[in-house]
Design a protein around this motif. Structure first.
Motif, PDB file in Angstrom:
ATOM      1  N   PRO A 137       0.880  -1.040   0.176  1.00 32.19           N
ATOM      2  CA  PRO A 137      -0.058   0.108   0.106  1.00 32.19           C
ATOM      3  C   PRO A 137       1.001   1.112  -0.120  1.00 32.19           C
ATOM      4  CG  PRO A 137      -0.886  -1.549   1.568  1.00 32.19           C
ATOM      5  CD  PRO A 137       0.476  -2.074   1.019  1.00 32.19           C
ATOM      6  N   VAL A 138       2.100   1.463   0.716  1.00 29.29           N
ATOM      7  CA  VAL A 138       2.924   2.395   0.747  1.00 29.29           C
ATOM      8  C   VAL A 138       3.190   2.668  -0.684  1.00 29.29           C
ATOM      9  CG1 VAL A 138       5.237   3.339   1.447  1.00 29.29           C
ATOM     10  CG2 VAL A 138       3.660   2.093   3.123  1.00 29.29           C
ATOM     11  N   LEU A 139       3.930   1.692  -1.686  1.00 31.39           N
ATOM     12  CA  LEU A 139       4.353   1.808  -2.775  1.00 31.39           C
ATOM     13  C   LEU A 139       3.220   2.125  -3.829  1.00 31.39           C
ATOM     14  CD1 LEU A 139       6.176  -1.534  -2.607  1.00 31.39           C
ATOM     15  CD2 LEU A 139       7.377   0.675  -3.183  1.00 31.39           C
ATOM     16  N   GLU A 140       1.955   1.640  -3.534  1.00 32.90           N
ATOM     17  CA  GLU A 140       0.949   2.182  -4.199  1.00 32.90           C
ATOM     18  C   GLU A 140       0.768   3.713  -4.262  1.00 32.90           C
ATOM     19  OE1 GLU A 140      -1.612  -1.984  -4.184  1.00 32.90           O
ATOM     20  OE2 GLU A 140      -2.498  -0.082  -2.934  1.00 32.90           O
ATOM     21  N   SER A 141       0.797   4.142  -2.932  1.00 30.86           N
ATOM     22  CA  SER A 141       0.529   5.334  -2.455  1.00 30.86           C
ATOM     23  C   SER A 141       1.619   6.142  -3.128  1.00 30.86           C
ATOM     24  CB  SER A 141       0.387   5.549  -0.952  1.00 30.86           C
ATOM     25  OG  SER A 141       0.428   6.945  -0.730  1.00 30.86           O
ATOM     26  N   GLU A 142       2.690   5.968  -3.113  1.00 31.41           N
ATOM     27  CA  GLU A 142       4.027   6.717  -3.169  1.00 31.41           C
ATOM     28  C   GLU A 142       4.121   6.668  -4.724  1.00 31.41           C
ATOM     29  OE1 GLU A 142       8.761   6.150  -3.080  1.00 31.41           O
ATOM     30  OE2 GLU A 142       7.600   4.385  -2.729  1.00 31.41           O
ATOM     31  N   ALA A 143       3.712   5.715  -5.628  1.00 30.62           N
ATOM     32  CA  ALA A 143       3.768   5.874  -7.117  1.00 30.62           C
ATOM     33  C   ALA A 143       2.783   6.849  -7.453  1.00 30.62           C
ATOM     34  CB  ALA A 143       3.088   4.592  -7.649  1.00 30.62           C
ATOM     35  N   VAL A 144       1.486   7.082  -7.010  1.00 31.26           N
ATOM     36  CA  VAL A 144       0.498   7.977  -7.350  1.00 31.26           C
ATOM     37  C   VAL A 144       1.058   9.520  -6.781  1.00 31.26           C
ATOM     38  CG1 VAL A 144      -1.891   8.640  -7.141  1.00 31.26           C
ATOM     39  CG2 VAL A 144      -1.297   6.263  -7.547  1.00 31.26           C
ATOM     40  N   GLN A 145       1.360   9.215  -5.518  1.00 33.28           N
ATOM     41  CA  GLN A 145       2.001  10.589  -5.204  1.00 33.28           C
ATOM     42  C   GLN A 145       3.169  11.349  -5.774  1.00 33.28           C
ATOM     43  OE1 GLN A 145       1.218  11.800  -0.893  1.00 33.28           O
ATOM     44  NE2 GLN A 145       0.316   9.795  -0.570  1.00 33.28           N
ATOM     45  N   ALA A 146       4.096  10.432  -6.166  1.00 36.92           N
ATOM     46  CA  ALA A 146       5.093  10.772  -6.750  1.00 36.92           C
ATOM     47  C   ALA A 146       5.052  11.438  -8.343  1.00 36.92           C
ATOM     48  CB  ALA A 146       6.194   9.864  -7.006  1.00 36.92           C
ATOM     49  N   GLN A 147       4.273  11.076  -8.724  1.00 34.02           N
ATOM     50  CA  GLN A 147       3.661  11.492  -9.980  1.00 34.02           C
ATOM     51  C   GLN A 147       3.138  12.904 -10.055  1.00 34.02           C
ATOM     52  OE1 GLN A 147       0.712  10.467 -12.810  1.00 34.02           O
ATOM     53  NE2 GLN A 147       2.106  10.270 -14.496  1.00 34.02           N
ATOM     54  N   SER A 148       2.422  13.077  -8.752  1.00 33.75           N
ATOM     55  CA  SER A 148       1.928  14.482  -8.836  1.00 33.75           C
ATOM     56  C   SER A 148       3.014  15.400  -8.246  1.00 33.75           C
ATOM     57  CB  SER A 148       0.845  14.364  -7.516  1.00 33.75           C
ATOM     58  OG  SER A 148       1.535  14.562  -6.224  1.00 33.75           O
ATOM     59  N   GLY A 149       4.182  15.089  -8.121  1.00 35.36           N
ATOM     60  CA  GLY A 149       5.198  15.794  -7.683  1.00 35.36           C
ATOM     61  C   GLY A 149       5.270  16.082  -6.442  1.00 35.36           C
ATOM     62  N   SER A 150       4.581  15.730  -5.528  1.00 34.84           N
ATOM     63  CA  SER A 150       4.440  16.280  -4.144  1.00 34.84           C
ATOM     64  C   SER A 150       5.589  15.561  -3.200  1.00 34.84           C
ATOM     65  CB  SER A 150       3.102  15.889  -3.731  1.00 34.84           C
ATOM     66  OG  SER A 150       2.924  14.516  -3.493  1.00 34.84           O
ATOM     67  N   ILE A 151       6.057  14.355  -3.520  1.00 37.16           N
ATOM     68  CA  ILE A 151       7.074  13.949  -2.804  1.00 37.16           C
ATOM     69  C   ILE A 151       7.885  13.020  -3.607  1.00 37.16           C
ATOM     70  CG2 ILE A 151       5.818  13.496  -0.652  1.00 37.16           C
ATOM     71  CD1 ILE A 151       5.398  10.509  -1.546  1.00 37.16           C
ATOM     72  N   GLN A 152       9.163  12.849  -2.928  1.00 39.40           N
ATOM     73  CA  GLN A 152      10.245  11.938  -3.930  1.00 39.40           C
ATOM     74  C   GLN A 152      10.296  10.788  -3.411  1.00 39.40           C
ATOM     75  OE1 GLN A 152      10.895  15.682  -3.512  1.00 39.40           O
ATOM     76  NE2 GLN A 152       9.724  15.540  -5.211  1.00 39.40           N
ATOM     77  N   SER A 153      10.123  10.464  -2.005  1.00 40.34           N
ATOM     78  CA  SER A 153      10.225   9.090  -1.366  1.00 40.34           C
ATOM     79  C   SER A 153       9.440   8.742  -0.180  1.00 40.34           C
ATOM     80  CB  SER A 153      11.930   8.915  -0.943  1.00 40.34           C
ATOM     81  OG  SER A 153      12.177   7.679  -0.917  1.00 40.34           O
ATOM     82  N   VAL A 154       9.630   7.973   0.161  1.00 37.68           N
ATOM     83  CA  VAL A 154       8.842   7.553   1.383  1.00 37.68           C
ATOM     84  C   VAL A 154       9.530   6.881   2.413  1.00 37.68           C
ATOM     85  CG1 VAL A 154       6.610   6.229   2.321  1.00 37.68           C
ATOM     86  CG2 VAL A 154       6.509   7.410   0.201  1.00 37.68           C
ATOM     87  N   SER A 155       9.371   7.306   3.691  1.00 39.82           N
ATOM     88  CA  SER A 155      10.147   6.472   4.805  1.00 39.82           C
ATOM     89  C   SER A 155       9.109   5.603   5.649  1.00 39.82           C
ATOM     90  CB  SER A 155      10.572   7.888   5.932  1.00 39.82           C
ATOM     91  OG  SER A 155      11.380   7.026   7.018  1.00 39.82           O
TER      92      SER A 155
END
Lengths: 178, 246
Positions: A137-155
């Motif tokens: 679920p974190v990866l799914e969230s990361e993929a969508v949010q990363a494309q939005s330009g809002s974040i670069q990575s997830v801790s």
């Protein structure tokens, strides 16, 4: 100056050694597709915010997968926004640390709207399942949010990220996005 | 249990030059070597042999001595809440090594033409540089309760480590009792060095809210904890993004 990331997935293990070392680092050149974009540049490591499908820029033509659905033929180029088309495709099944997985990605136009798991085989190992349940679920969230330009990575948890990205990138290529 | 490390490298041209490829190779070598030396799963790794008493610390490779010395510092800084010597089964610096190795990998890339890089070792991140001048990297902290969401967003300079039981179950050991412990749902520590941040995050996850004061006293480091009730508390200087959800 435009800064675009390349991404390399490597494996290592500070903790233990069940991982294989990928002998060929995977480097992905991210093209700066949308020249009109005033953002600092593509920010997602492996998911490229791309120009609308109508302006493929310098990228080579995509190779549609045999399994992809035929694309609706635009009757009047640029008359309709490419964002009107929503497509979903499954990426290939790839190996990851605990088994195999493939992702399903849904795009509207060239924007990722949903990333999920199309298949997952972790051999029923409870540890694998525990990690999968927390990491995916974190990866799914990361993929969508990363494309939005809002974040670069997830801790947090990202155990399956290499396989996840590999399948996701292939799915996006199928869609002609990356 | 294995760990996947992803490395994102930012370059002016968006391409990997020979220089960057060479430093990426060095970074991979560092990670691979750390695994070979410190794996507790490989019976023949120097650390495994040390744990079985087949070799002494003095006979171990130099990096084992370095890591254990650093762990002793981290133990002191954490007030004893991070203690590799109190782990069941013998000395286990795992809580430090992953961050230490990722930090060294990032440092190898820092010596290249790259303008920035993010080395993410299973959720613990070492970085340098920025997305663009004046635009720091933004890193999400996974929400331990609803993992499709982010609990917070930080503007990252340097490293961030997050520890919690939601990733791998109850693996955190209270060095004072020897029993599994999870005082908080998630603990994140930022600072210049990922090895120490990793150790401190582990310490806070076990010790809970009282350990925030410890972190506040360590120059350059800051912490955020998320309680089992979802309430967030952080030390002064924790680099929350202005738009971070609270």
């Amino acid at each position: 100056m435009r800064r675009a990331p390349i991404v390399v997935t490597a494996t290592a293990a500070g903790l233990a050694g069940v991982l294989a070392f990928h002998t060929s680092p995977q480097s992905v050149k991210i093209s700066s597709a949308d020249e009109g974009n005033s953002q600092p540049g593509p920010v997602s490591p492996s998911i490229t915010p791309s120009a609308p499908a109508a302006s493929q820029s310098s990228k080579p033509a995509s190779r549609p997968s045999p399994t992809s659905k035929p694309k609706p033929k635009p009757t009047s180029p640029r008359a309709t926004s490419p964002a009107a088309t929503t497509r979903t495709v499954d990426g290939p099944t790839v190996n990851y640390s605990y088994g195999t997985l493939s992702v399903a990605v849904t795009v509207t136009g060239s924007k990722i709207v949903k990333v999920g798991i199309a298949s997952l085989n972790d051999d029923g190992n409870p540890r694998s399942q525990s990690i999968d349940q927390s990491a995916i679920p974190v990866l799914e969230s990361e993929a969508v949010q990363a494309q939005s330009g809002s974040i670069q990575s997830v801790s947090g948890a990202s155990y399956t990220s290499a396989g996840f990205r590999t399948s996701l990138q292939a799915a996006l290529r199928t869609l002609g996005i990356s | 249990m294995g760990t996947i490390v992803t490395i994102d490298v930012y370059t002016p041209a968006g391409e990997a030059s020979d220089d960057i490829r060479r430093q990426l190779g060095a970074a991979r070598g560092i990670l691979q070597q750390a695994d070979a030396v410190f794996s507790t799963w490989k019976p023949e790794s120097p650390l495994s042999r040390l744990r079985r008493g087949e070799i002494t610390v003095a006979q171990a490779p130099a990096e084992v001595r370095e890591v254990l010395a650093n762990c002793a510092c981290a133990r002191e800084l954490s007030g004893g809440w991070f203690d590799p010597w109190a782990m069941p089964g013998g000395v286990d610096p795992t809580g430090y090594v992953k961050g230490w190795a990722a930090q060294r990998a990032a440092d190898a890339l820092r010596a290249s033409e790259a303008t920035g890089a993010i080395v993410n070792a299973a959720g613990d991140i070492a970085s340098f540089g920025a997305l663009a001048p004046g635009t720091p990297f933004r890193v999400g902290i996974a929400d331990p309760a609803a993992r499709r969401r982010l609990a917070a967003v930080v503007c990252l300079t340097g490293a961030i480590a997050t520890s919690g039981t939601y990733e791998r179950g109850a693996h955190l050991i209270d060095p004072r009792s020897g029993q599994p412990s999870a005082a908080v749902a998630s603990a994140s520590v930022t600072g210049p060095d990922l090895g120490l941040a990793d150790a401190l995050a582990t310490a806070i996850a076990v010790a809970g809210v009282p350990a925030l004061d410890l972190i506040a006293g360590i120059s350059g480091y800051a912490a955020l904890i998320i309680g089992h009730d979802g309430v967030q508390q952080w030390t002064a200087g924790f680099p929350l993004a202005p738009d971070s959800a609270r």
